[in-house]
Design an enzyme around this catalytic site. Structure first.
Site, PDB file in Angstrom:
ATOM      1  N   GLY A  28      -6.427   3.218  -1.792  1.00  0.00           N
ATOM      2  CA  GLY A  28      -5.872   4.561  -1.698  1.00  0.00           C
ATOM      3  C   GLY A  28      -6.166   5.076  -0.292  1.00  0.00           C
ATOM      4  CB  ALA A  29      -3.930   6.566   2.275  1.00  0.00           C
ATOM      5  NE  ARG A  78      -5.043  -2.538   1.472  1.00  0.00           N
ATOM      6  CZ  ARG A  78      -4.577  -1.884   0.411  1.00  0.00           C
ATOM      7  NH1 ARG A  78      -5.309  -0.936  -0.148  1.00  0.00           N
ATOM      8  NH2 ARG A  78      -3.388  -2.171  -0.083  1.00  0.00           N
ATOM      9  CD  GLN A  89      -2.351  -0.508  -7.122  1.00  0.00           C
ATOM     10  OE1 GLN A  89      -1.418  -0.926  -7.818  1.00  0.00           O
ATOM     11  NE2 GLN A  89      -2.565  -0.965  -5.908  1.00  0.00           N
ATOM     12  CG  ASP A 143      -0.607   4.016   1.480  1.00  0.00           C
ATOM     13  OD1 ASP A 143       0.056   4.150   0.437  1.00  0.00           O
ATOM     14  OD2 ASP A 143      -1.792   3.645   1.489  1.00  0.00           O
ATOM     15  CG  ASN A 179       3.040   5.877  -2.022  1.00  0.00           C
ATOM     16  OD1 ASN A 179       1.846   5.936  -1.707  1.00  0.00           O
ATOM     17  ND2 ASN A 179       3.435   6.061  -3.270  1.00  0.00           N
ATOM     18  CE  LYS A 180       0.212  -0.061  -3.879  1.00  0.00           C
ATOM     19  NZ  LYS A 180      -0.146  -1.262  -3.044  1.00  0.00           N
TER      20      LYS A 180
END
Ligand code: MRU
Length: 344
Positions: free
Chosen positions: A47-48, A89, A194, A235, A245-246
């Protein structure tokens, strides 16, 4: 009290091991920044905003680990630790944001004792501020939802993706706290799940009404009038409103547009990258085994080729509003994002 994802305790970093959820709620303690780097790489913490603060705590540990006697020597040690933490990451900008902030504080200090103290204090402050920012963001966004709304969310942008309270789930918490009856639909979020492992876990933990769907049921639930709005985290957000994002967020946003359902993004200002263009950003590609199995169970033939991007880009035209601690930006985002930063 919502879950506390990452914390500084007695010169060590304590975090929930998210790879064990939802079955085991276990805390791990690290005293070496290399352990923090490995935890970020392997999604023990993810998670950012949570990895931004974890990176900062990693540098704080590094400052205590080094036995440097001179400022220059300690700064070199920290630069090396920063590189190792940064390379874990590539997509969430909060990681470099957190590392750069701490590095600057280290460079501004006079001597090694002052560096160690100021770096530890700043990382702890960053963690405390994360929760405050999320609560302000929650209040700003809660106005967008009505009593009896059912809100879809994708991935986990909750307490577990931050230090506490959450971004997208923080808005849902604030809407509920303002007296609205809110229900949540959480997508499973393959491949790492998630949504089912983390969002479903933390909402149940806090007594918030949540239903789990497979990722493939997004269209069905929207077409059948079961969803009043969507909210996700981010993110990285670029100056024209492109949201990284995801993986799967883009599909959810496209489907929301098709059904005239508002699609919201909640993120702190530390998630914005006003310099880069969409093509500049590295989309993290993760290992094939995340796709060829579910947990430990293999669900695909040996040797199959896999494409496994961890993030996608949702273009600004699919986004109804971006919620931040400085207010809510509406389209056209080029203008409204600029205004958010001018108010800073
Ligand atoms: O791979 P992850 O689990 O780190 O991805 C997380 C997300 O995509 C979240 O939606 C994003 O970081 C926002 S968290 C407040």
């Amino acid at each position: 009290m919502t879950l506390k994802t990452v914390e500084w305790k007695e010169n060590s970093v304590v975090m929930i091991d998210q790879t064990k959820l939802p079955n085991i709620l276990e805390y791990v303690t690290y005293t070496d920044y290399n352990q923090v780097a490995e935890a970020i790489r392997t999604l023990v913490v993810r998670g950012a905003p949570a990895i931004g603060v974890s990176g900062a705590f990693g540098l704080a540990l590094a400052s205590l680990q080094s036995n440097a006697k001179e400022k220059g020597e300690l700064i070199n040690y920290l630069e090396n630790a920063k590189k190792i933490l940064f390379e874990t990451r590539p997509t969430a900008v909060n990681l470099s944001w957190g590392l750069d902030k701490i590095m600057q504080i280290a460079k501004n200090a006079e001597n090694v004792d002052e560096i160690r103290k100021s770096v530890v204090d700043a990382a702890k402050k960053m963690a405390d501020e994360d929760i405050k920012i999320n609560m302000t963001m929650g209040k700003n966004g809660s106005e967008l939802f009505n009593d009896n709304d059912t809100i879809m969310t994708h991935c986990n942008a909750g307490a577990l993706a931050t230090v506490g309270y959450g971004t997208a789930l923080g808005v849902i918490r604030a809407a509920k706290d303002s007296g609205k009856n809110i229900k949540v639909i959480a997508t499973e979020t393959r491949p790492v799940q998630q949504g089912s492992r983390l969002t479903a876990f933390e909402l149940k933990h806090d007594g918030i009404d949540v239903s789990l769907i497979s990722d493939t049921a997004v269209g069905y639930t929207m077409a059948n009038g079961l969803v009043n709005g969507v909210i996700v985290g981010a993110d990285r957000i670029l100056r024209a409103g492109h949201v990284f994002n995801k993986i799967g967020t883009y599909q959810v946003a496209t489907m929301a547009k098709q059904h005239n359902i508002p699609f919201y993004v909640a993120a702190p200002l530390s998630t914005f990258d006003l310099q880069s263009k969409p093509d500049d950003i590295i989309i993290e590609q993760r290992k094939a085994s995340e796709v060829t199995g579910v947990g430990d169970k293999k669900t695909a033939p040996d040797g199959i080729d896999v494409i496994n991007p961890a993030f996608d880009i949702t273009p600004p035209e699919l986004i109804s509003a971006i919620i931040t601690e400085n207010g809510v930006a509406k389209p056209p985002f080029q203008e409204s994002i600029k205004e958010l930063f001018a108010a800073n």
